[in-house]
Design a protein around this motif. Structure first.
Motif, mmCIF file in Angstrom:
data_model
loop_
_atom_site.group_PDB
_atom_site.id
_atom_site.type_symbol
_atom_site.label_atom_id
_atom_site.label_comp_id
_atom_site.label_asym_id
_atom_site.label_seq_id
_atom_site.Cartn_x
_atom_site.Cartn_y
_atom_site.Cartn_z
ATOM 1 N N VAL A 37 0.901 -1.138 0.044
ATOM 2 C CA VAL A 37 0.109 -0.239 -0.066
ATOM 3 C C VAL A 37 0.814 1.275 0.129
ATOM 4 C CG1 VAL A 37 -1.534 1.327 1.322
ATOM 5 C CG2 VAL A 37 -2.022 -1.255 1.022
ATOM 6 N N LYS A 38 1.998 1.190 0.832
ATOM 7 C CA LYS A 38 2.844 2.494 0.948
ATOM 8 C C LYS A 38 3.472 2.461 -0.336
ATOM 9 C CE LYS A 38 3.947 1.929 5.798
ATOM 10 N NZ LYS A 38 4.801 2.000 6.944
ATOM 11 N N GLU A 39 3.871 1.422 -1.059
ATOM 12 C CA GLU A 39 4.563 1.517 -2.194
ATOM 13 C C GLU A 39 3.705 2.095 -3.515
ATOM 14 O OE1 GLU A 39 7.236 -1.250 -5.078
ATOM 15 O OE2 GLU A 39 6.544 -2.162 -3.648
ATOM 16 N N VAL A 40 2.582 1.776 -3.391
ATOM 17 C CA VAL A 40 1.433 2.137 -4.396
ATOM 18 C C VAL A 40 1.328 3.720 -4.152
ATOM 19 C CG1 VAL A 40 -0.931 2.055 -5.081
ATOM 20 C CG2 VAL A 40 0.226 0.046 -4.911
ATOM 21 N N ASP A 41 1.095 4.214 -3.076
ATOM 22 C CA ASP A 41 0.982 5.746 -2.752
ATOM 23 C C ASP A 41 2.277 6.345 -3.022
ATOM 24 O OD1 ASP A 41 -1.517 5.095 -1.727
ATOM 25 O OD2 ASP A 41 -0.780 5.208 0.424
ATOM 26 N N LYS A 42 3.455 5.621 -2.810
ATOM 27 C CA LYS A 42 4.788 6.334 -3.383
ATOM 28 C C LYS A 42 4.780 6.441 -5.047
ATOM 29 C CE LYS A 42 10.016 6.219 -2.663
ATOM 30 N NZ LYS A 42 11.006 5.042 -2.359
#
Length: 733
Positions: A605-610
């Motif tokens: 999820v963090k990677e997608v937001d990034k």
């Protein structure tokens, strides 16, 4: 002279003879006698005064005489008629006599090649006779080729060529045919109102011993006769004469046979004053109430109401080269294309030939003509008419009065699309004229393609996706618009100005390589465009062209948007292609996991937001601002739904197979498969498909089917209705 014819005038006695001669007796010596006559209502001095004679009584006798030429007999009886003649007396009662001179041959424009070939054959035959050589084989070969060419020409005539044959000056007239097919014939005259229109001839004749009443338009065989017959264009007196004779036939039980050969009713001021329209309308109404059989033969051209006024028949037959129209092709072309030169095109569009009218069930049969037209062999043509009349009378003679009237009514009601016994909604408004907006199939097809193009344009905004409009459809629309613009210029009367402007432009371009326009020429073009635009903007005119121009403008706008989007996408791919691809793979992987129902880890999820933030920064680096983002929810099916739908499909297919067996629809289904394989038109295939679906729906019980689906799949009855697959689309409450 008798005693009753004496009268006193100015102190003298005057005696008038029937022939117009007069004798004046003067009793005084100095009285001057002025001769007096009532001939044609004028007072006229006659022949020179005779010398005075003195009587023993002292009276003088003055004689004034006028020699009036005796009138010819109304009918040309011969002086030496045979006293022993037993038949043929009626022929002396007719004004219509054989021509003293044979009519000159007339060659139509399309016949000239054949005439030239015929002349060559005659020349070869003359040369063979003069030289004594044997050219019989060559001549026979040429004659066979001539006959084949003649046959090919007259079996593939265009509508305008058939119209020219129908108007041929030597074409046999109504009286030619009547005298050829009747054993006895006597003409009847007058409308009982003091007039006898020579353009319509009526009379009684016998065919095979049975009497008929004949009514027909009569053209002339030369210029003199055409003037006398008014070129077969009747006045109101002619139609009233025809109506009088039709009532006479109805009273005495004579079948009526009418022959149509007229360009139309005479349209002069006097005829309108005397009630031309009323006379035609009266005939139309009365003919539908006549209790005797009516047969109509179109032997030449049948023009509008002038032909229909004697053409409301039980059976209507046409000679092979006859035509029947509501307006002449020349008049139609002048109205639609502003030029009578478009008559061939109008003749084709009007569907005026016997073949086309039989296809529309307006005519009931075609009477053959010899190759070259009826004027080649009038007697043979007349006999073909006689055969057709006899066949039609055999059929009509079997009907009683009610059946005869009903047959005539239904024939004409069917032409208007009326179905006897069908329900008619009295309050429903019907637009009799089709909208010009739906004239071409292209316009209708473009509606869908424009919607698709809108979806393609919105793809750049992330809303939806869809196929783009095809280049072929756009080119076709532009070509169609060009044609309609050209026709509009012609209709507005601006074609000559446009052609002149084109010629001037071509001259300027040939003399100068500069693209700049001459100010005077530019001003001329602007004026022409403004005039065209003004005519186009009139309400109710050129609706089809207006709609197509709007669609073309919309298409051009959407195409321009699509091109800009493609250009922008290309620039982004060139600058950021490699960097964007890696990040898009991460987003795709995350979307696929969500679609499968898997839970995303916190790291992913963090990677997608990034990745999203990085993509926004990349777009800003190429001068693109992100105004917003949307979340696309991928539809996911509940677990086990696909298996349940498959079971529902099996139940439905089983029920359909049973319905096919019970309804005996296998033959219909095979017929539908054959039509699809044959590539038949879509309407026929849809009609068959609809019929099969309706019969299946009549056999299948929807409520029972829902229960079976619910028992197999575990759905509720409402869920079974909502989730039925396409195979069960025919099921309805």
């Amino acid at each position: 002279m008798n005693s009753s014819s004496l009268s006193r005038v100015g102190g003298g006695e005057r005696c008038g003879f029937v022939s117009g001669s007069q004798i004046l007796l003067k009793k005084n010596f100095l009285g001057s006698a002025v001769p007096f006559t009532l001939n044609r209502g004028t007072y006229t001095p006659w022949l020179k005064q005779l010398e005075w004679s003195r009587y023993r009584s002292g009276h003088r006798l003055a004689v004034y005489a006028r020699i009036k030429k005796g009138q010819k007999h109304e009918y040309p009886w011969p002086d030496d008629i045979d006293p022993n003649m037993k038949s043929g007396h009626l022929s002396y009662l007719s004004h219509f006599k054989p021509l003293t001179e044979k009519p000159k041959p007339v060659t139509l424009a399309f016949e000239k090649p054949l005439v030239d070939l015929e002349k060559k054959i005659i020349d070869v035959r003359k040369m063979a006779e003069e030289t004594g050589l044997d050219f019989s084989e060559q001549i026979n070969l040429l004659e066979n080729k001539y006959q084949q060419a003649l046959k090919d020409l007259y079996t593939h005539l265009t509508p305008i060529q058939r119209l020219n044959i129908a108007r041929h000056p030597n074409r046999p007239t109504f009286l030619d045919h009547v005298l050829n097919i009747t054993e006895k014939w006597v003409e009847l005259h007058g409308d009982r109102a003091g007039y006898d229109d020579p353009a319509i001839v009526t009379g009684i004749g016998s065919i095979d011993g049975k009497s008929y009443l004949f009514i027909g338009h009569q053209k002339g065989r030369n210029t003199k006769e055409n003037i006398q017959r008014n070129f077969a264009m009747p006045t109101p007196h002619g139609y009233r004469k025809a109506l009088r004779m039709m009532r006479y036939a109805d009273h005495h039980g004579f079948p009526i046979i009418t022959f149509i050969d007229t360009p139309g009713a005479f349209a002069d001021l006097k005829s309108e004053e005397l009630g031309q329209g009323e006379a035609i309308a009266h005939n139309l109404r009365e003919m539908f109430g006549l209790k005797v059989p009516i047969i109509t033969i179109v032997i030449g051209e049948g023009g509008s109401g002038g032909a229909l006024a004697i053409g409301c028949a039980n059976k209507l037959f046409m000679l092979e080269n006859a035509v029947f129209y509501v307006a002449s092709p020349e008049a139609c072309a002048a109205i639609l294309w502003k030029s009578s030169q478009a008559a061939p095109k109008a003749a084709e569009k009007l569907k005026i030939t016997a073949t086309e009218l039989c296809r529309f069930k307006i005519a009931d049969g075609i009477i053959p003509e010899p190759l070259g037209g009826a004027h080649v062999d009038p007697t043979w043509t007349s006999q073909q008419i006689k055969v057709m009349i006899s066949k039609a009378m055999e059929e009509l003679a079997q009907m009683d009065t009610d059946a005869l009237l009903s047959h005539r009514h239904l024939k004409f009601r069917a032409l208007g699309g009326f179905l006897e016994g069908a329900d008619v909604e009295p309050e429903k408004k019907r637009n009799m004229k089709k909208k010009e907006a739906n004239v071409t199939k292209l316009t209708a097809d473009l509606e869908l393609e424009i919607d698709n193009l809108k979806k393609a344009a919105s793809k750049a905004k992330g809303q939806s996706s869809g196929p783009g409009i095809t280049k072929e459809a756009i080119d076709k629309l532009r070509l169609d618009v060009d044609k309609e613009i050209t026709n509009a210029f012609i209709s507005m009367g601006l074609q000559e100005k446009l052609e002149t402007l084109k010629m001037e432009l071509s001259k300027v371009q040939s003399k100068s390589d500069s693209p700049a326009l001459n100010p005077a020429l530019k001003d001329k073009a602007d004026k022409l465009f403004q005039e065209f635009k003004l005519n186009l903007s009139r309400p109710g005119s050129f609706l089809s062209l207006k709609q197509k121009l709007e669609k073309l403008a919309e298409v051009n706008k959407l195409v321009e948007q699509k091109e800009k989007a493609e250009k922008l996408r290309k620039e982004i791919n060139e600058k950021l292609g490699g960097q964007v691809k890696e990040r898009m793979e991460i987003l795709k992987m995350a979307r696929d996991k969500v679609a499968k129902g898997e839970k995303l880890s916190e790291d992913l999820v963090k990677e997608v937001d990034k990745v999203k933030e990085e993509l926004q920064e990349m777009l800003k680096s190429v001068n693109l601002e992100v105004v917003g983002s949307s979340k696309k929810n991928a539809p996911s099916a509940p677990p086990g739904l696909e298996e349940k739908l498959e079971k529902a499909d099996e139940v439905i297919k089983t029920e359909i197979d049973k319905a096919v067996e019970l309804g005996g629809l296998k033959g219909k289904i095979e017929e539908l498969k054959a039509e699809v394989a044959r590539g038949s038109n879509k309407e026929k295939i849809n009609e068959l498909s609809k019929e099969i679906r309706e019969q299946i729906a009549a056999v299948v019980d929807p409520a029972e089917l829902k229960k079976k689906i619910a028992s197999v799949t575990g759905f509720s009855q409402q869920d079974a209705t909502d989730t039925l697959p396409q195979q069960a689309g025919f099921v309805a409450d």
